[in-house]
Write a protein that holds these residues in place. Sequence first.
Motif, short mmCIF file in Angstrom:
data_model
loop_
_atom_site.label_atom_id
_atom_site.label_comp_id
_atom_site.label_asym_id
_atom_site.label_seq_id
_atom_site.Cartn_x
_atom_site.Cartn_y
_atom_site.Cartn_z
N GLU A 203 0.85 -1.19 0.00
CA GLU A 203 0.00 0.00 0.00
C GLU A 203 0.88 1.24 0.00
N PRO A 204 0.76 2.09 -1.02
CA PRO A 204 1.65 3.26 -1.07
C PRO A 204 1.30 4.31 -0.03
N VAL A 205 2.30 5.00 0.46
CA VAL A 205 2.09 6.18 1.29
C VAL A 205 1.57 7.28 0.37
N ARG A 212 9.14 15.06 -2.48
CA ARG A 212 10.12 14.47 -3.39
C ARG A 212 11.14 15.52 -3.83
N ALA A 213 12.33 15.47 -3.25
CA ALA A 213 13.38 16.40 -3.65
C ALA A 213 13.90 16.09 -5.05
N ASP A 214 13.72 14.85 -5.52
CA ASP A 214 14.26 14.49 -6.84
C ASP A 214 13.58 15.24 -7.97
N ALA A 227 3.07 7.11 -7.33
CA ALA A 227 2.57 5.85 -6.77
C ALA A 227 3.73 4.91 -6.44
N ASP A 228 4.70 4.81 -7.35
CA ASP A 228 5.86 3.97 -7.08
C ASP A 228 6.63 4.50 -5.88
N VAL A 233 8.55 4.43 -0.13
CA VAL A 233 8.56 5.05 1.21
C VAL A 233 7.91 4.12 2.23
N ARG A 234 6.82 3.46 1.84
CA ARG A 234 6.17 2.51 2.76
C ARG A 234 7.12 1.40 3.17
#
Length: 451
Positions: A203-205, A212-214, A227-228, A233-234
């Motif tokens: 389940e994604p956070v 997201r700094a990227d 979503a990825d 992160v989860r």
Amino acid sequence: MTALARETPVDRPKEHAPLPGTGLARAAVQVLLGNWTGASTIPSPTLYPHQWSWDSAFIAIGLRHLSPRRAQRELESLFGAQWADGRVPQIVFNPRVPNAAYFPSPDFWRSGRTAPAPRGLDTSGIVQPPVHALAALLVHEADPGTSRARGFLPRLYPRLAAWHAYLMDRRDPGGRGLVSIVHPWEAGMDNSPCWDEPLSAVEPVPPSAFRRADLTGGRASERPTDADYGRYVRLAGDYRDGGYRDDAPPAFAVEDPGFNALLTASEYALAAIAAHVGADPRPHRERAAALSAALVGHLWDAEYGMFLCHDAVAGRRVYGRSVTGLLPLVLPDLPAEVTRALLRTLAGPHFGLGSTTSLVPSFDLLSDAYDPARYWRGPAWFNTNWLLRRGLATHGAAGAARTLGEAMLEAAGTSSFAEYVDPRTAQGRGTRDFSWTAAVVVDLLATEGRY
């Protein structure tokens, strides 16, 4: 285990060999000098402002031609952040860089609260592919006199052995003699389509829960989706909250052929290092042979003509053609029929080397998941192509190895040392002035006598 980082003084940037004469080599050296922090080399000043584990190994391989001492220091600084359980962390954070510059930052990983983590250093809690012993051996061989005078191998050998022991003792949940990664980032091929199916149950956070700094320094079309990232992160948060223990049932565990092939290659290198320091090389050779046999026995797929990942949680094979399934070509002891099939697959329609592509893509050209711009879902990377070039040369395909090396040099130069490139057009993607791209260029030119 932080003593190693304090045992040697830090190189100053001026301590390097004279700059080479060719324009490409000079430019590559300037990238490496510009990304040097005084103790290690960052991958890039924008997206990656800290020290990354397998990046440092490839960087050291290039630096050995510029300054063997600095190449040694690159690996020493990384292993100065080794955990007490033997793991080498994916990231060693620079305390001078603000948390907002990269996510997940030190305040996410909280490694200082975990018993086996080093005190006084912030690191991530996951790992990356174990190419370090191979790098250490190549660095030693570049200048054995300096290496022996500094005690480089005697000091690094027990740490390399502990690193390999951690992986083989703690990361084999299936008991099949192969190491499992517990996060996609551990493969180094962060958002490969091979992870889509094993990640589907995670389940994604929600994106609102992290920043997201990227995306500040990179294009969204070239980076993982929200979503990825939420799933990454989860997984990382759950692993952290479990104290980075490896004895609990993982939500994600994949036997990755590339990771295991690099461990095997490094175990063979560790045997050579053991001989240099007066230790018994036989256990390392035996473990390398066992790993190689397990790779062929469990992950080889004759119909696909390559190695495939195995989802250790679901207990099933992952049917995706990724460059990770070609990386066992670096191993010298593959069965002849496996080697021949890998060479056919490299040149075949799914990877197209020498026909539709000049560099090996990171994923199947014919797959619906293929994307030539998005991170590890299709673009060609210089480190994996360097490994495959080495594999081609190892197995007698000298002409193909030379052609691939020339294509790598051209792509690196025209893309300003891009992080990755379109495998057909060599158009640069990701960040520029990327350290391992520059390091690979230095190594290719030096080994061909053109440095």
